[in-house]
Each structure stands twice: as C-alpha cells, then as structure tokens.
Design an enzyme around this catalytic site. Sequence first.
Site, PDB file in Angstrom:
ATOM      1  N   THR A  82       0.847  -1.188   0.000  1.00  0.00           N
ATOM      2  CA  THR A  82       0.000   0.000   0.000  1.00  0.00           C
ATOM      3  C   THR A  82       0.882   1.238   0.000  1.00  0.00           C
ATOM      4  O   THR A  82       1.924   1.266   0.658  1.00  0.00           O
ATOM      5  CB  THR A  82      -0.954   0.007   1.210  1.00  0.00           C
ATOM      6  OG1 THR A  82      -1.768   1.196   1.165  1.00  0.00           O
ATOM      7  CG2 THR A  82      -0.190  -0.013   2.520  1.00  0.00           C
TER       8      THR A  82
ATOM      9  N   HIS B 234       2.460 -11.426  14.382  1.00  0.00           N
ATOM     10  CA  HIS B 234       3.512 -11.960  15.246  1.00  0.00           C
ATOM     11  C   HIS B 234       3.255 -13.425  15.623  1.00  0.00           C
ATOM     12  O   HIS B 234       4.148 -14.118  16.124  1.00  0.00           O
ATOM     13  CB  HIS B 234       3.609 -11.112  16.522  1.00  0.00           C
ATOM     14  CG  HIS B 234       5.005 -11.001  17.057  1.00  0.00           C
ATOM     15  ND1 HIS B 234       5.963 -11.963  16.848  1.00  0.00           N
ATOM     16  CD2 HIS B 234       5.615 -10.037  17.810  1.00  0.00           C
ATOM     17  CE1 HIS B 234       7.093 -11.610  17.436  1.00  0.00           C
ATOM     18  NE2 HIS B 234       6.911 -10.441  18.026  1.00  0.00           N
TER      19      HIS B 234
END
Length: 411
Positions: free
Chosen positions: A330, A382
């Site tokens: 993006t 994560h």
Amino acid sequence: MSIDIKAPQFPESVQDGTIATWHKKPGEAVSRDELIVDIETDKVVLEVVAPADGSIEKIMKDEGDTVESNEVIAIFVEGAAGGDSKGDDKEAPKEEKSEGKAQAKEKEDVTDDGDKILSPAARKMADENDLDPNKIPGTGKDGRVTKEDVASFLKDAPKGGTAAPVAAVEPPPEAEGERHEKRVPMTRLRKRIAERLLEASSSTAMLTTFNEVNMKPIMDLRAKYKDQFEKTHNGTRLGFMGFFVKAAVEALRRFPAVNASIDGNDVVYHGFQDVGVAVSTEKGLVVPVLRNAENMGIANIESTIRDFGLRARDGKLSIEEMTGGTFTITNGGVFGSLLSTPILNLPQSAILGMHKIQERPMAVNGKVEILPMMYLALSYDHRLLDGKEAVQFLVTIKDLLEDPARLLLEI
C-alpha cells in the site's frame, strides 16, 4: 417474449448484493448489451446489461434492496419498447398495456403538486436535499426527473440557482456558528472494509517494524531510462511500484514465512507470489492482485497496475481480480503520508507500506548529504513471524532498492 433479468452468480466469498442504481425505467427502450442496473457487493460493483433489444416490463427489486445470486430482479420484454411501435395492429394491445403500466407508474411517481414526474430515487434525493422538484429540469421520458438530473442540479446549484425549498425565494443566510449534520447509510463496500479492518485488529497479533530507504539510486535510474523505457514498452511509464514489487517478490522468495498464512491450526506456505496493490477509489479501498508476480517484468507490473487503477475508479474490476493474494503493498505516499502503520489484509501475514519521498540531511561516510528518503513500514502477524524474520525481510527490500542492480542479479 418475456425474459427474466437475474442477478449475476456471486462467487462463494460474496453472499449477496444490493441494487445500487437502475439506469433504465419500465417502458423505456433498451438496446442489447446496454447497461440497465448496477449491483453493489461488498467487493465490487457488478453491471447487468440488457439481453436483447426491448424494454423493462417490471422491476422486482428497487434501489437499496438486497438480492442473492441468480435472483430475478426484473422482467424484460424483447422487441420494441412500450409506446414505440407504429402502425402495427397486432401490437396495439401490447402498446396499450405498456402505456397503461407507464401511466400507472407515472401516477406513482408524481409529486404532491402534480407538476413534475420523479423516479423514486430522484424523489428520495430531492427530499434529502430539500429541493423543489419543479425547479429541476427533467431529461427522462415525458420530462421525468431522474436521479442523475437531481445530482446534476445539486452540482450546478451554486452557478444556476439555489437549492431552496418551495416556500423560499432565496435560502436564508446561514447564521454564524450554525452547525449542520447529514446522515447517510454506509455502502456495502465501506461496511465490508470496516469489518475486515476490525477483524484484522482483533484476531491477529499485529506488530509494525520500520526502516528507511535512500531513493536516490532508483530515482537516478528512472530519470536516465524513463524515456527509452516508455518508447520500448508502448507508452508504459516507469514508476516506483515496479521496483517495489520486484524487490518484495525477491524478499518473499528468501523469507517464505512472510508469504504464508494461517488457516486454523495450520500454516499454509504458498509456492507463488500473488502481490496485492491497494488502490483508493471514491467508494473505498480495493486491492487487485498481480497473479504470479514472480514471473512479471517491471514493464508488465507497471502497465497492469495502471490498468487496475483506471478500472478501479470506474468500478470495472472483477471479483476474481480482487480475490486471493499472498502479500500486499500500500502506498500512502501518493497522498502525502510520511509515516503510517498499515493494517493486515487477512488472511495474509504481512503488508508493506510505502510513504512520501522526503529530502532530509543524512550522514554519508562522515559527511552530511541531502538525500531523498522514504520510510518503509512492515506490519506483520507476530503469531507466524518473529521480529527477526520481519526485520530481515524489510532490510532485504531496503538493500535491493538502494542497489537496483541486485534485482537483476538476484543477489
């Protein structure tokens, strides 16, 4: 001959759609393959065209109604539109029937004062904006005021007149400090974007790591070859996205976990790089996908992204083109963003954020130089990626961009 007009077959990922705009009215002549209605889903706006020359006999689903795959939304009559036939005695009853329906429809659509005929969508827009229907020029059949007429009137109101209620000759001057509010429903696309963003925030252990890249080598290379590049590749312009996609693909090859996704208790490793490129439109953010980006050259990447951008703004992207993807890029820099934390595009495990190129003083070999710098941001899940892998992935992209020859040599 009557034909059922049905909603398209939606993919498995799309449950239903909403009737956005009827471009044709009952009894109005329609040519084969002419657009008659837009159906908005949570991913894209689908167009339904006329199956033959003829007219719409009856609309089953009004604007704002929800429809499912292959649901009948209108009845279409093949042949001349009602009221258009001339000199055919056999068609006379059909003409009278069509005219009768058109007259009945007109009675439904006449405003209280009886002077103007408005479509339901046009009347709704006029009421929401406190417009006098008698002041709106109608371009539809028999002077009917369409939704487009109301939109045009609103656009030209400051130049061509006021959008005042009937009782007022001129709008009263706005009192100082007066505050206004306007409540409009969210579009399906915007609601779906909101749902996915909330889902990404609540269902992942999202973390963002940052780095910065010296864009001077890329900018020098682009300045040197952009004219020759455009001539060689039939007008395709050399931008920055081609370099970033190539760098991302090479980094994904080296760190396959960044290209993976979580499915329940399993980790799915993809043996291909389908890179999504976020594109901003008036209706919201869409992410068309570059399939097998690892096999694409910079020219092909640039031309495909440009095509995506043009068709996204016109609502022409297909659902298939926005489905899937293993990694997303993006670019908030086109709007002036200097630094941001992009949100994951589920079920992907990482997303790369580009930003504005800003000249800053940098220390180079013990000396201060003014260099065009860009912050890079990598948001990652994560649960799947450790900080070490995420940071090394981002540093790899930085190194490839600061030394573009490494992209060609794959080193």
